[in-house]
Design a protein around this motif. Sequence first.
Motif, PDB file in Angstrom:
ATOM      1  N   VAL A 125       0.852  -1.191   0.000  1.00  0.00           N
ATOM      2  CA  VAL A 125       0.000   0.000   0.000  1.00  0.00           C
ATOM      3  C   VAL A 125       0.886   1.238   0.000  1.00  0.00           C
ATOM      4  CG1 VAL A 125      -1.906  -1.162   1.169  1.00  0.00           C
ATOM      5  CG2 VAL A 125      -0.197   0.053   2.521  1.00  0.00           C
ATOM      6  N   ALA A 126       0.320   2.339  -0.451  1.00  0.00           N
ATOM      7  CA  ALA A 126       1.000   3.631  -0.418  1.00  0.00           C
ATOM      8  C   ALA A 126      -0.057   4.700  -0.171  1.00  0.00           C
ATOM      9  CB  ALA A 126       1.741   3.894  -1.724  1.00  0.00           C
ATOM     10  N   LEU A 139       3.269   5.521  -9.023  1.00  0.00           N
ATOM     11  CA  LEU A 139       2.543   4.371  -8.482  1.00  0.00           C
ATOM     12  C   LEU A 139       1.640   3.743  -9.539  1.00  0.00           C
ATOM     13  CD1 LEU A 139       1.719   5.786  -4.953  1.00  0.00           C
ATOM     14  CD2 LEU A 139       3.311   3.926  -5.480  1.00  0.00           C
ATOM     15  N   GLU A 140       0.949   4.578 -10.291  1.00  0.00           N
ATOM     16  CA  GLU A 140       0.075   4.058 -11.341  1.00  0.00           C
ATOM     17  C   GLU A 140       0.883   3.307 -12.404  1.00  0.00           C
ATOM     18  OE1 GLU A 140      -4.025   5.564 -13.298  1.00  0.00           O
ATOM     19  OE2 GLU A 140      -2.440   7.064 -13.091  1.00  0.00           O
ATOM     20  N   LYS A 141       2.025   3.857 -12.788  1.00  0.00           N
ATOM     21  CA  LYS A 141       2.908   3.218 -13.774  1.00  0.00           C
ATOM     22  C   LYS A 141       3.370   1.841 -13.304  1.00  0.00           C
ATOM     23  CE  LYS A 141       7.579   3.757 -15.590  1.00  0.00           C
ATOM     24  NZ  LYS A 141       8.776   4.592 -15.580  1.00  0.00           N
ATOM     25  N   ARG A 146      -5.741   2.829  -7.458  1.00  0.00           N
ATOM     26  CA  ARG A 146      -6.284   3.797  -6.495  1.00  0.00           C
ATOM     27  C   ARG A 146      -7.454   3.125  -5.779  1.00  0.00           C
ATOM     28  NH1 ARG A 146      -8.376   9.981  -7.598  1.00  0.00           N
ATOM     29  NH2 ARG A 146      -9.799   9.971  -5.841  1.00  0.00           N
ATOM     30  N   GLU A 147      -7.343   3.019  -4.452  1.00  0.00           N
ATOM     31  CA  GLU A 147      -8.338   2.295  -3.673  1.00  0.00           C
ATOM     32  C   GLU A 147      -9.185   3.183  -2.784  1.00  0.00           C
ATOM     33  OE1 GLU A 147      -6.003  -0.650  -1.606  1.00  0.00           O
ATOM     34  OE2 GLU A 147      -6.145  -2.033  -3.295  1.00  0.00           O
ATOM     35  N   LEU A 165      -5.218   6.631  -1.269  1.00  0.00           N
ATOM     36  CA  LEU A 165      -4.704   5.329  -0.845  1.00  0.00           C
ATOM     37  C   LEU A 165      -4.538   4.455  -2.083  1.00  0.00           C
ATOM     38  CD1 LEU A 165      -6.932   4.694   2.289  1.00  0.00           C
ATOM     39  CD2 LEU A 165      -4.658   5.742   2.165  1.00  0.00           C
ATOM     40  N   TRP A 166      -3.362   3.870  -2.218  1.00  0.00           N
ATOM     41  CA  TRP A 166      -3.012   3.017  -3.348  1.00  0.00           C
ATOM     42  C   TRP A 166      -2.731   1.602  -2.858  1.00  0.00           C
ATOM     43  CZ3 TRP A 166      -2.997   5.028  -8.258  1.00  0.00           C
ATOM     44  CH2 TRP A 166      -2.967   6.423  -8.379  1.00  0.00           C
ATOM     45  N   GLY A 167      -3.047   0.614  -3.685  1.00  0.00           N
ATOM     46  CA  GLY A 167      -2.747  -0.767  -3.339  1.00  0.00           C
ATOM     47  C   GLY A 167      -2.290  -1.557  -4.543  1.00  0.00           C
TER      48      GLY A 167
END
Length: 176
Positions: A125-126, A139-141, A146-147, A165-167
Amino acid sequence: MADLPTFRTGRLVLRPLAVDDAEAMHHFFSDEEAMRYWSSGPHDTLDQTQDYVRINATDPKYRSWATTLKGGEALGWVVLIPGREGVAELGYNLRRSEWGKGYASEAVAEIIRHAFENGGYRRLVADTDPDNHGSNALLEKLGFQREGYLREEWETHIGIRDSILWGLLKREWEAL
């Protein structure tokens, strides 16, 4: 931390962050623009950076690697912060003079590989500021999804900020 492995990528050496990396890291931590979306403001003194680096280099809660060219001085770092079983938070920074060269992407991708192949993690997670376009694009790359979007989540040196929040799941990463 002595138990962390060292990694070599096409251009970088990622080695365990050391207490004596503080002076090199002060380039990042004293830079107002680089620290804009950090959870705390830029450091006024090298002592502040030394304290911060010491914690990240010695506290077993953090698994931190210095991002270097050929093993030289730290240009930034990548950190895994284990949470629940099989889950870790990912964080990273990079000296502003090195932005746009792909170093952060290369370093983070290597730590993701390690986390999933050897670290026993199933999920990373980020947490980013919505206005941190560079970090969100990175992060997307790298395959993060995106959560969530948390409104007024952080009180920082630039005010009350929202958070994305990213996962990334191991099975998603393996499919890339």
